[in-house]
Design an enzyme around this catalytic site. Structure first.
Site, PDB file in Angstrom:
ATOM      1  N   ARG A  88     -22.030   8.870  -1.101  1.00 24.15           N
ATOM      2  CA  ARG A  88     -21.561   7.485  -1.207  1.00 24.15           C
ATOM      3  C   ARG A  88     -22.219   6.636  -0.117  1.00 24.15           C
ATOM      4  O   ARG A  88     -22.485   5.454  -0.308  1.00 24.15           O
ATOM      5  CB  ARG A  88     -20.041   7.433  -1.058  1.00 24.15           C
ATOM      6  CG  ARG A  88     -19.282   8.107  -2.194  1.00 24.15           C
ATOM      7  CD  ARG A  88     -17.795   8.091  -1.945  1.00 24.15           C
ATOM      8  NE  ARG A  88     -17.029   8.736  -3.013  1.00 24.15           N
ATOM      9  CZ  ARG A  88     -16.679  10.013  -3.011  1.00 24.15           C
ATOM     10  NH1 ARG A  88     -17.031  10.810  -2.028  1.00 24.15           N
ATOM     11  NH2 ARG A  88     -15.970  10.514  -4.003  1.00 24.15           N
ATOM     12  N   ASP A 148      -8.191   9.794  -5.123  1.00 26.16           N
ATOM     13  CA  ASP A 148      -8.320  11.131  -4.522  1.00 26.16           C
ATOM     14  C   ASP A 148      -7.015  11.918  -4.681  1.00 26.16           C
ATOM     15  O   ASP A 148      -7.032  13.124  -4.972  1.00 26.16           O
ATOM     16  CB  ASP A 148      -8.704  11.010  -3.042  1.00 26.16           C
ATOM     17  CG  ASP A 148     -10.073  10.353  -2.860  1.00 26.16           C
ATOM     18  OD1 ASP A 148     -10.937  10.542  -3.739  1.00 26.16           O
ATOM     19  OD2 ASP A 148     -10.280   9.641  -1.853  1.00 26.16           O
ATOM     20  N   ARG A 151      -6.690  13.138  -8.240  1.00 26.95           N
ATOM     21  CA  ARG A 151      -7.491  14.354  -8.471  1.00 26.95           C
ATOM     22  C   ARG A 151      -6.765  15.573  -7.905  1.00 26.95           C
ATOM     23  O   ARG A 151      -6.647  16.616  -8.567  1.00 26.95           O
ATOM     24  CB  ARG A 151      -8.871  14.190  -7.820  1.00 26.95           C
ATOM     25  CG  ARG A 151      -9.748  13.224  -8.604  1.00 26.95           C
ATOM     26  CD  ARG A 151     -11.096  12.974  -7.955  1.00 26.95           C
ATOM     27  NE  ARG A 151     -11.928  12.147  -8.845  1.00 26.95           N
ATOM     28  CZ  ARG A 151     -12.860  11.304  -8.440  1.00 26.95           C
ATOM     29  NH1 ARG A 151     -13.115  11.145  -7.148  1.00 26.95           N
ATOM     30  NH2 ARG A 151     -13.563  10.621  -9.304  1.00 26.95           N
ATOM     31  N   HIS A 175     -12.944   7.704   2.246  1.00 24.13           N
ATOM     32  CA  HIS A 175     -13.265   8.173   0.897  1.00 24.13           C
ATOM     33  C   HIS A 175     -14.617   8.886   0.944  1.00 24.13           C
ATOM     34  O   HIS A 175     -15.637   8.350   0.570  1.00 24.13           O
ATOM     35  CB  HIS A 175     -13.324   6.967  -0.035  1.00 24.13           C
ATOM     36  CG  HIS A 175     -13.525   7.322  -1.475  1.00 24.13           C
ATOM     37  ND1 HIS A 175     -12.800   8.291  -2.119  1.00 24.13           N
ATOM     38  CD2 HIS A 175     -14.364   6.818  -2.417  1.00 24.13           C
ATOM     39  CE1 HIS A 175     -13.194   8.367  -3.377  1.00 24.13           C
ATOM     40  NE2 HIS A 175     -14.149   7.492  -3.575  1.00 24.13           N
TER      41      HIS A 175
HETATM   42  N1  LIG Z   1     -13.614   3.705  -4.604  1.00 22.24           N
HETATM   43  C1  LIG Z   1     -13.761   4.636  -5.507  1.00 22.24           C
HETATM   44  O1  LIG Z   1     -13.015   5.590  -5.532  1.00 22.24           O
HETATM   45  C2  LIG Z   1     -14.838   4.502  -6.556  1.00 22.24           C
HETATM   46  C3  LIG Z   1     -14.765   5.245  -7.743  1.00 22.24           C
HETATM   47  C4  LIG Z   1     -15.749   5.052  -8.699  1.00 22.24           C
HETATM   48  C5  LIG Z   1     -16.817   4.174  -8.471  1.00 22.24           C
HETATM   49  N2  LIG Z   1     -16.861   3.516  -7.286  1.00 22.24           N
HETATM   50  C6  LIG Z   1     -17.943   2.576  -6.990  1.00 22.24           C
HETATM   51  O2  LIG Z   1     -17.774   1.411  -7.783  1.00 22.24           O
HETATM   52  C7  LIG Z   1     -19.050   0.785  -7.973  1.00 22.24           C
HETATM   53  C8  LIG Z   1     -19.256   0.498  -9.454  1.00 22.24           C
HETATM   54  O3  LIG Z   1     -19.360   1.688 -10.188  1.00 22.24           O
HETATM   55  P1  LIG Z   1     -19.657   1.632 -11.757  1.00 22.24           P
HETATM   56  O4  LIG Z   1     -19.600   3.022 -12.242  1.00 22.24           O
HETATM   57  O5  LIG Z   1     -18.827   0.590 -12.424  1.00 22.24           O
HETATM   58  O6  LIG Z   1     -21.181   1.122 -11.744  1.00 22.24           O
HETATM   59  P2  LIG Z   1     -21.962   0.359 -12.916  1.00 22.24           P
HETATM   60  O7  LIG Z   1     -23.404   0.435 -12.586  1.00 22.24           O
HETATM   61  O8  LIG Z   1     -21.492   0.843 -14.240  1.00 22.24           O
HETATM   62  O9  LIG Z   1     -21.453  -1.161 -12.753  1.00 22.24           O
HETATM   63  C9  LIG Z   1     -21.753  -1.941 -11.651  1.00 22.24           C
HETATM   64  C10 LIG Z   1     -21.913  -3.361 -12.143  1.00 22.24           C
HETATM   65  O10 LIG Z   1     -22.084  -4.219 -11.022  1.00 22.24           O
HETATM   66  C11 LIG Z   1     -22.944  -5.254 -11.440  1.00 22.24           C
HETATM   67  N3  LIG Z   1     -23.469  -5.991 -10.299  1.00 22.24           N
HETATM   68  C12 LIG Z   1     -24.484  -5.665  -9.453  1.00 22.24           C
HETATM   69  N4  LIG Z   1     -24.647  -6.630  -8.532  1.00 22.24           N
HETATM   70  C13 LIG Z   1     -23.719  -7.584  -8.783  1.00 22.24           C
HETATM   71  C14 LIG Z   1     -23.388  -8.817  -8.162  1.00 22.24           C
HETATM   72  N5  LIG Z   1     -24.030  -9.266  -7.093  1.00 22.24           N
HETATM   73  N6  LIG Z   1     -22.377  -9.545  -8.698  1.00 22.24           N
HETATM   74  C15 LIG Z   1     -21.708  -9.125  -9.799  1.00 22.24           C
HETATM   75  N7  LIG Z   1     -21.979  -7.947 -10.419  1.00 22.24           N
HETATM   76  C16 LIG Z   1     -22.971  -7.189  -9.916  1.00 22.24           C
HETATM   77  C17 LIG Z   1     -24.016  -4.544 -12.266  1.00 22.24           C
HETATM   78  O11 LIG Z   1     -24.743  -5.434 -13.083  1.00 22.24           O
HETATM   79  C18 LIG Z   1     -23.144  -3.555 -13.045  1.00 22.24           C
HETATM   80  O12 LIG Z   1     -22.750  -4.093 -14.302  1.00 22.24           O
HETATM   81  C19 LIG Z   1     -20.070   1.753  -7.358  1.00 22.24           C
HETATM   82  O13 LIG Z   1     -20.386   1.336  -6.045  1.00 22.24           O
HETATM   83  C20 LIG Z   1     -19.318   3.068  -7.315  1.00 22.24           C
HETATM   84  O14 LIG Z   1     -19.825   3.935  -6.317  1.00 22.24           O
HETATM   85  C21 LIG Z   1     -15.896   3.657  -6.335  1.00 22.24           C
END
Ligand SMILES: NC(=O)c1ccc[n+]([C@@H]2O[C@H](COP(=O)([O-])OP(=O)(O)OC[C@H]3O[C@@H](n4cnc5c(N)ncnc54)[C@H](O)[C@@H]3O)[C@@H](O)[C@H]2O)c1
Length: 310
Positions: A88, A148, A151, A175
């Site tokens: 991450r 978490d 899970r 995380h």
């Molecule tokens: N906290 C957690 O437990 C957790 C869990 C899952 C995913 N995540 C994180 O969440 C984020 C998103 O994951 P995802 O699977 O949806 O990814 P994804 O690629 O499916 O979606 C991300 C979206 O963000 C958009 N984006 C990029 N820059 C942008 C901006 N400046 N303004 C608006 N939109 C923008 C992209 O176009 C895309 O549609 C990742 O960083 C991932 O690591 C965190």
């Protein structure tokens, strides 16, 4: 008046947040993304499920923040997810810039909202959203502990062949691989986990929980988990919107609690209409405290990299 939620990022996590909010008829949703057409198309698609699912909320998509005005809650999911072999933390700089832009857009149009950060590396991104928003600390929170813990609870329920609803467990800390599943405080309808499982099974489950995200990344190959993450973020939004005052593990700014100062770390908090209404300081053993400190130290390393930018 119906509540309103902004979801920034209409990718896997963001679109599923919108869908879950609609299914629960929690609020109107505005999906925002940089990619033209995607938030509009997904928004319309979710809206058209309404007659079948029986919800009357408005779901729209946009490439700018004006339509998000006066949201009660904003969920920031915009960013790059990890690929196999990535941690991450590898996402730090790219996602910092994205979270910064997203936070600025949200704050400009919804200065009174509560921000839930989902983008990774989670704790550092929540800290960035706090810096950029200049919101009081109770209105910026990070989603990680709910996922978490979910899970952790899933694996325990599977191993014992009991309902997941009976398993209570809490995962604290950052995380990442150093997260702290608190075995001592985990129970099944009040029965301590340590009376139900041998130590080696517990150790395996703790390990699998710590690597729970990576396990899914390895299967998917092109992205990371989104069904459980969206469920977790929406549970938090639900508690804010309905003032449920749920006690959930979330990343919150600590100012002395657990001996940690000025850093976002996952701890149990109460979520209500005004945001984080209480941070619970659980009595930890010296081993647990050491694990939490180690986890906080790895968050601090990332935050130090970003400090020069603020
Ligand atoms: N906290 C957690 O437990 C957790 C869990 C899952 C995913 N995540 C994180 O969440 C984020 C998103 O994951 P995802 O699977 O949806 O990814 P994804 O690629 O499916 O979606 C991300 C979206 O963000 C958009 N984006 C990029 N820059 C942008 C901006 N400046 N303004 C608006 N939109 C923008 C992209 O176009 C895309 O549609 C990742 O960083 C991932 O690591 C965190």
């Amino acid at each position: 008046m119906r509540k309103k939620v902004t979801v920034v990022g209409a990718g896997n996590v963001g679109a599923n947040c919108a869908l879950r909010i609609a299914d629960k008829e929690l609020a109107d949703v505005v999906l925002v993304d940089v990619v033209e057409g995607v938030p509009q198309g997904k928004g319309l698609d979710i809206l058209q499920s309404g007659p079948v699912q029986g919800y009357d909320v408005m779901i729209t998509g946009a490439n700018d923040y004006a339509p998000t005005a006066n949201s009660d809650v904003a969920i920031i999911t915009a960013g790059i997810p990890r690929k196999p072999g990535m941690s991450r933390d590898d996402l730090l700089i790219a996602n910092y810039e994205i979270v910064k832009t997203a936070t600025e857009g949200v704050v400009k149009h919804s200065p009174n909202c509560i921000i839930i950060v989902v983008t990774n590396p989670l704790d550092a991104m929540a800290q960035s959203a706090l810096w950029v928003s200049k919101f009081p600390k109770n209105r910026v929170v990070g989603m990680a502990g709910v996922l978490d813990s979910a899970r952790f609870r899933t694996f325990i329920a599977q191993a014992l062949n009991v309902s997941v609803e009976n398993v209570t467990g809490v995962v604290m800390g950052g995380h990442g691989d150093t997260m702290v599943p608190l075995v001592r405080l985990t129970n099944v309808s009040g029965i301590p986990l340590t009376e139900l499982m041998d130590q080696s099974t517990i150790d395996q489950i703790v390990d699998r929980t710590r690597n729970g995200g990576a396990e899914i990344v390895k299967y998917l190959k092109t992205g990371s988990a989104y069904y459980a993450p969206s469920a977790a973020a929406v549970e938090m939004a639900d508690s804010f919107l309905k003032d449920k005052k749920k006690v959930l593990p979330c990343a919150a700014l600590l100012e002395g609690e657990y001996g940690i100062n000025g850093l976002f770390v996952g701890v149990p908090v109460k979520l209500g209409a005004s945001g984080i209404e209480k941070i619970y300081e659980v009595m930890l053993t010296s081993d647990e405290r050491a694990m939490l400190q180690k986890s906080a130290a790895s968050v601090q390393e990332l935050v130090d990299v970003l400090k020069s930018k603020n």
